[in-house]
Structure formats: structure tokens, C-alpha cells
Design a protein around this motif. Structure first.
Motif, PDB file in Angstrom:
ATOM      1  N   ARG A  34      63.349  67.023   0.044  1.00 57.41           N
ATOM      2  CA  ARG A  34      62.705  65.711   0.028  1.00 57.41           C
ATOM      3  C   ARG A  34      62.100  65.339  -1.321  1.00 57.41           C
ATOM      4  O   ARG A  34      61.744  64.196  -1.543  1.00 57.41           O
ATOM      5  CB  ARG A  34      61.651  65.616   1.117  1.00 57.41           C
ATOM      6  CG  ARG A  34      60.467  66.509   0.904  1.00 57.41           C
ATOM      7  CD  ARG A  34      59.530  66.473   2.093  1.00 57.41           C
ATOM      8  NE  ARG A  34      58.324  67.192   1.782  1.00 57.41           N
ATOM      9  CZ  ARG A  34      57.126  66.661   1.814  1.00 57.41           C
ATOM     10  NH1 ARG A  34      56.987  65.403   2.165  1.00 57.41           N
ATOM     11  NH2 ARG A  34      56.073  67.371   1.504  1.00 57.41           N
ATOM     12  N   ASN A  35      61.967  66.274  -2.243  1.00 60.32           N
ATOM     13  CA  ASN A  35      61.422  65.982  -3.567  1.00 60.32           C
ATOM     14  C   ASN A  35      62.491  65.606  -4.583  1.00 60.32           C
ATOM     15  O   ASN A  35      62.164  65.315  -5.726  1.00 60.32           O
ATOM     16  CB  ASN A  35      60.615  67.167  -4.089  1.00 60.32           C
ATOM     17  CG  ASN A  35      59.316  67.326  -3.333  1.00 60.32           C
ATOM     18  OD1 ASN A  35      58.679  66.345  -2.981  1.00 60.32           O
ATOM     19  ND2 ASN A  35      58.938  68.558  -3.065  1.00 60.32           N
ATOM     20  N   ASN A  36      63.739  65.631  -4.193  1.00 56.53           N
ATOM     21  CA  ASN A  36      64.837  65.269  -5.088  1.00 56.53           C
ATOM     22  C   ASN A  36      65.359  63.883  -4.745  1.00 56.53           C
ATOM     23  O   ASN A  36      65.554  63.558  -3.575  1.00 56.53           O
ATOM     24  CB  ASN A  36      65.975  66.273  -4.992  1.00 56.53           C
ATOM     25  CG  ASN A  36      65.586  67.641  -5.503  1.00 56.53           C
ATOM     26  OD1 ASN A  36      64.575  67.802  -6.184  1.00 56.53           O
ATOM     27  ND2 ASN A  36      66.380  68.629  -5.183  1.00 56.53           N
ATOM     28  N   PHE A  37      65.600  63.089  -5.779  1.00 55.59           N
ATOM     29  CA  PHE A  37      66.163  61.751  -5.604  1.00 55.59           C
ATOM     30  C   PHE A  37      67.338  61.585  -6.545  1.00 55.59           C
ATOM     31  O   PHE A  37      67.339  62.124  -7.650  1.00 55.59           O
ATOM     32  CB  PHE A  37      65.117  60.667  -5.916  1.00 55.59           C
ATOM     33  CG  PHE A  37      64.142  60.434  -4.799  1.00 55.59           C
ATOM     34  CD1 PHE A  37      64.331  59.399  -3.908  1.00 55.59           C
ATOM     35  CD2 PHE A  37      63.038  61.252  -4.648  1.00 55.59           C
ATOM     36  CE1 PHE A  37      63.438  59.175  -2.878  1.00 55.59           C
ATOM     37  CE2 PHE A  37      62.138  61.043  -3.626  1.00 55.59           C
ATOM     38  CZ  PHE A  37      62.332  60.008  -2.734  1.00 55.59           C
ATOM     39  N   PHE A  38      68.333  60.822  -6.102  1.00 58.57           N
ATOM     40  CA  PHE A  38      69.490  60.491  -6.916  1.00 58.57           C
ATOM     41  C   PHE A  38      69.388  59.030  -7.325  1.00 58.57           C
ATOM     42  O   PHE A  38      69.191  58.158  -6.481  1.00 58.57           O
ATOM     43  CB  PHE A  38      70.790  60.729  -6.141  1.00 58.57           C
ATOM     44  CG  PHE A  38      71.043  62.170  -5.829  1.00 58.57           C
ATOM     45  CD1 PHE A  38      71.633  62.998  -6.760  1.00 58.57           C
ATOM     46  CD2 PHE A  38      70.675  62.703  -4.607  1.00 58.57           C
ATOM     47  CE1 PHE A  38      71.863  64.335  -6.486  1.00 58.57           C
ATOM     48  CE2 PHE A  38      70.892  64.028  -4.321  1.00 58.57           C
ATOM     49  CZ  PHE A  38      71.488  64.855  -5.263  1.00 58.57           C
ATOM     50  N   CYS A  39      69.526  58.762  -8.606  1.00 60.52           N
ATOM     51  CA  CYS A  39      69.468  57.401  -9.137  1.00 60.52           C
ATOM     52  C   CYS A  39      70.694  56.614  -8.653  1.00 60.52           C
ATOM     53  O   CYS A  39      71.822  57.097  -8.744  1.00 60.52           O
ATOM     54  CB  CYS A  39      69.436  57.455 -10.661  1.00 60.52           C
ATOM     55  SG  CYS A  39      69.455  55.834 -11.447  1.00 60.52           S
ATOM     56  N   ASN A  40      70.460  55.410  -8.145  1.00 61.59           N
ATOM     57  CA  ASN A  40      71.565  54.564  -7.677  1.00 61.59           C
ATOM     58  C   ASN A  40      72.407  54.017  -8.824  1.00 61.59           C
ATOM     59  O   ASN A  40      73.542  53.599  -8.615  1.00 61.59           O
ATOM     60  CB  ASN A  40      71.033  53.386  -6.863  1.00 61.59           C
ATOM     61  CG  ASN A  40      70.558  53.796  -5.487  1.00 61.59           C
ATOM     62  OD1 ASN A  40      70.782  54.905  -5.028  1.00 61.59           O
ATOM     63  ND2 ASN A  40      69.870  52.888  -4.825  1.00 61.59           N
TER      64      ASN A  40
END
Length: 103
Positions: A34-40
Motif C-alpha cells: 500500500r505504500n507503493n504507487f505507480f505514476c499514471n
């Protein structure tokens, strides 16, 4: 009960800040962490939560590499949101430091 926000998002009855954060519109959360995000826009994976994703989108922060593909209107939206949050946090912190006689 739902109301619309100035940014066009929906506010649920719970009042969760997650739904109001514009950074979540421009990144996908990793289902396994949950702490990782992928840039759109460029697909870069940022670690450290939505705050780090916003730093990536705005650029100019030493913690992340700036996104080269983010549109200027998105950059400005995120930067404005971060400035407002910073100012409100500083005001809240100052109110905690003042003696009660000031109120």
C-alpha cells in the motif's frame, strides 16, 4: 450522503482524506504494497506513499525523480494542494504552541 468538492471529487459521509487527495487521481496504488504507487503518466513506481507520488509529480524534491510527462495543469493542481496542506498544518501547529490565554 455525498457532496461534490471544488476539485470535482466526491466526499463520502466518512470524511476520509484519502478520497480528497488529488495525488490519488494520478497514480495507481500497488495492490501488494500500500505504500507503493505507480505514476499514471510515466509508469515510475514510487515508494513512500501518496506524498512521495505527489513529490514525483511536482518535481524539485530530492526524495524523488521528477516526472517528465506530467501536464502542467496537473503539476499546478498538486503543488497548490501541497501548499494549502502545509499552511493548514503550520497554522494548526502554531495554535498548539500558543498559551490558552490567547484564545
Amino acid at each position: 450522503m455525498e457532496d461534490s468538492t471544488p476539485t470535482g471529487g466526491k466526499v463520502s459521509g466518512s470524511g476520509s482524506s484519502k478520497s480528497l487527495d488529488p495525488g490519488r487521481k494520478y497514480g495507481k496504488q500497488d495492490p501488494t504494497n500500500r505504500n507503493n504507487f505507480f505514476c499514471n503518466f510515466c509508469g515510475v513506481r514510487t515508494t513512500g506513499g501518496v506524498f512521495r507520488l505527489k513529490q514525483h509529480l511536482v518535481g524539485g524534491h530530492r526524495n524523488t525523480l521528477a516526472c517528465q510527462k506530467v501536464p502542467e495543469h496537473v503539476r499546478k493542481e498538486i503543488l497548490d494542494y501541497m501548499d494549502i496542506k502545509k499552511a493548514s498544518k503550520e497554522a494548526y501547529d502554531m495554535s498548539k504552541r500558543l498559551p490558552q490565554s490567547y484564545f
